[in-house]
Design an enzyme around this catalytic site. Structure first.
Site, mmCIF file in Angstrom:
data_model
loop_
_atom_site.group_PDB
_atom_site.id
_atom_site.type_symbol
_atom_site.label_atom_id
_atom_site.label_comp_id
_atom_site.label_asym_id
_atom_site.label_seq_id
_atom_site.Cartn_x
_atom_site.Cartn_y
_atom_site.Cartn_z
ATOM 1 N N ASP A 1 -15.195 -10.846 -8.260
ATOM 2 C CA ASP A 1 -16.594 -10.505 -7.722
ATOM 3 C C ASP A 1 -16.845 -9.347 -8.458
ATOM 4 O OD1 ASP A 1 -18.662 -11.007 -5.999
ATOM 5 O OD2 ASP A 1 -18.006 -9.037 -5.113
ATOM 6 N N ASP B 1 0.933 -1.147 -0.056
ATOM 7 C CA ASP B 1 0.051 -0.107 -0.031
ATOM 8 C C ASP B 1 0.883 1.272 0.001
ATOM 9 O OD1 ASP B 1 -1.521 2.284 0.713
ATOM 10 O OD2 ASP B 1 -3.269 0.773 1.731
ATOM 11 N N HIS C 1 -20.616 -9.544 -8.068
ATOM 12 C CA HIS C 1 -20.620 -8.158 -6.831
ATOM 13 C C HIS C 1 -21.603 -8.472 -5.750
ATOM 14 C CE1 HIS C 1 -19.464 -3.727 -6.869
ATOM 15 N NE2 HIS C 1 -19.390 -4.168 -5.583
ATOM 16 N N ILE C 2 -21.354 -9.640 -5.109
ATOM 17 C CA ILE C 2 -22.119 -10.116 -3.943
ATOM 18 C C ILE C 2 -21.118 -9.942 -2.501
ATOM 19 C CG2 ILE C 2 -23.732 -11.436 -5.137
ATOM 20 C CD1 ILE C 2 -22.015 -13.800 -4.478
ATOM 21 N N ARG D 1 -12.497 -3.377 -6.927
ATOM 22 C CA ARG D 1 -13.158 -2.944 -7.961
ATOM 23 C C ARG D 1 -12.770 -3.379 -9.361
ATOM 24 N NH1 ARG D 1 -16.577 -1.810 -5.235
ATOM 25 N NH2 ARG D 1 -17.524 0.229 -4.537
ATOM 26 N N GLU E 1 -20.006 -2.879 -14.960
ATOM 27 C CA GLU E 1 -21.014 -3.824 -14.690
ATOM 28 C C GLU E 1 -22.317 -3.413 -15.128
ATOM 29 O OE1 GLU E 1 -20.502 -4.477 -10.246
ATOM 30 O OE2 GLU E 1 -18.375 -5.170 -10.505
#
Length: 331
Positions: free
Chosen positions: A265, A180, A289-290, A242, A270
């Site tokens: 996911d 990061d 996307h769950i 994302r 989308e």
């Protein structure tokens, strides 16, 4: 004593998903809850005495017009992830406190990530398919199983989801690397992980790479044609963050070689476009996307919103505030 006024700008259907009956009772004990159904064609007229607003997906942006009607507004609680849809320059200028439920959503994201990782390494989907066709042992597939013991897991992004995923990984005997660019190396030590100097330094070392970075211009195609070549043969790439973090055309071409497996996911856009046809590949696990919250986890968001209001009315600081400056590195 007159109760303070809190306005809910959350769609009624969504309210039932967010708040349990017990939490709804606590809200009503805490304040007078005025409900205004969001209408994209008509900005809401807030009562002048409004001190706080409950918002979520589908709530309106707090424009100058909306804010002028409520001069006593002090708090906007966003029972969802990114606050970008509701904040404005006018809101920041008034010094109104904004909070986000991204930390609550992150718990579900991390849990889904762990589930994808364990089930994919163990080839659960493939064995389910084979056993429905008959037979039992399938030695030719058993030898392809990977188990988590002793693996190196790379985490990209030390936000709420990345940190919770790290906490879950602590239950296993794995090596955890973290990249990061905003992370202080001392903080990595406190998290109990090894910091990586760059993504390119991280990728060749890991058996599993899990993405938890925000979607920003600087993170577009974070995983791309160049660094996909750095992955070990047999590595697993997971994206529950994302879709725009991955160059899907480059990923598709790399997956065609059979070297890698991917769990996705999220996609970009989308719903996903037909090309590249990732859904045709056997080494891709797809979910729609769950990860964050669909049913039961939604109640966690409602609980968070209630906690922020209770803190506000008792004079305690917010748990998860978001400032204008935070948006520079948030989705």
């Amino acid at each position: 004593m007159k109760k303070p006024t809190v306005v809910s700008l959350i769609k009624k259907e969504l309210q039932t998903q967010l708040f349990s009956p017990a939490d709804r009772e606590r809200l009503n004990r805490l304040a007078r809850i005025d409900e205004i159904e969001p209408d994209p064609e008509k900005p809401p007229r807030l009562p002048a005495e409004t001190v706080a607003c409950l918002t979520s997906w589908g709530s309106p942006r707090f424009t100058e017009e909306i804010l002028t009607a409520a001069p006593d507004l002090k708090l906007v609680v966003y029972a969802a992830g990114s606050v970008r849809p509701v904040v404005s320059e006018a809101l920041w200028k008034r010094g109104i406190v904004v909070t986000s439920a991204s930390a609550a959503i992150a718990i579900g994201v991390a849990e889904h990530t762990l589930g994808l990782m364990l089930s994919t390494l163990k080839r659960v989907c493939r064995f389910n398919e084979l056993l429905h066709q008959g037979g039992w042992y399938h030695q030719e597939e058993r030898v392809k199983i990977r188990e988590i013991y002793g693996l190196t897991v790379g985490v990209v992004g030390a936000g709420h989801a990345g940190r919770h995923f790290i906490r879950l990984l602590k239950n296993f005997e794995v090596r955890i690397l973290l990249y990061d660019p905003y992370l202080d190396p001392a903080e990595a030590v406190r998290l109990g992980v090894e910091p990586a100097a760059s993504l390119e330094a991280l990728i060749p070392q890991v058996d599993v790479l899990s993405l938890h970075a925000p979607a920003l211009p600087s993170t577009r195609d974070l995983i791309n044609r160049e660094n996909l070549k750095l992955f070990k043969d047999g590595a697993l790439l997971i994206n529950t963050a994302r879709g725009a973090l991955i160059d899907e055309t480059a990923l598709y071409e790399e997956l065609l070689t059979g070297r890698l497996t991917a769990c996705l996911d999220v996609r970009y856009p989308e719903p996903p476009v037909p090309e590249p046809p990732l859904w045709k590949l056997p080494n891709v696990i797809l979910t729609p996307h769950i990860a964050g919250g669909v049913t039961d986890n939604m109640k966690r968001l409602g609980k968070y919103a209630l906690r922020e209001l209770e803190n506000f009315f008792s004079g305690r600081p917010p748990v998860y505030p978001v400032t204008e400056r935070d948006l520079e590195r948030m989705a």
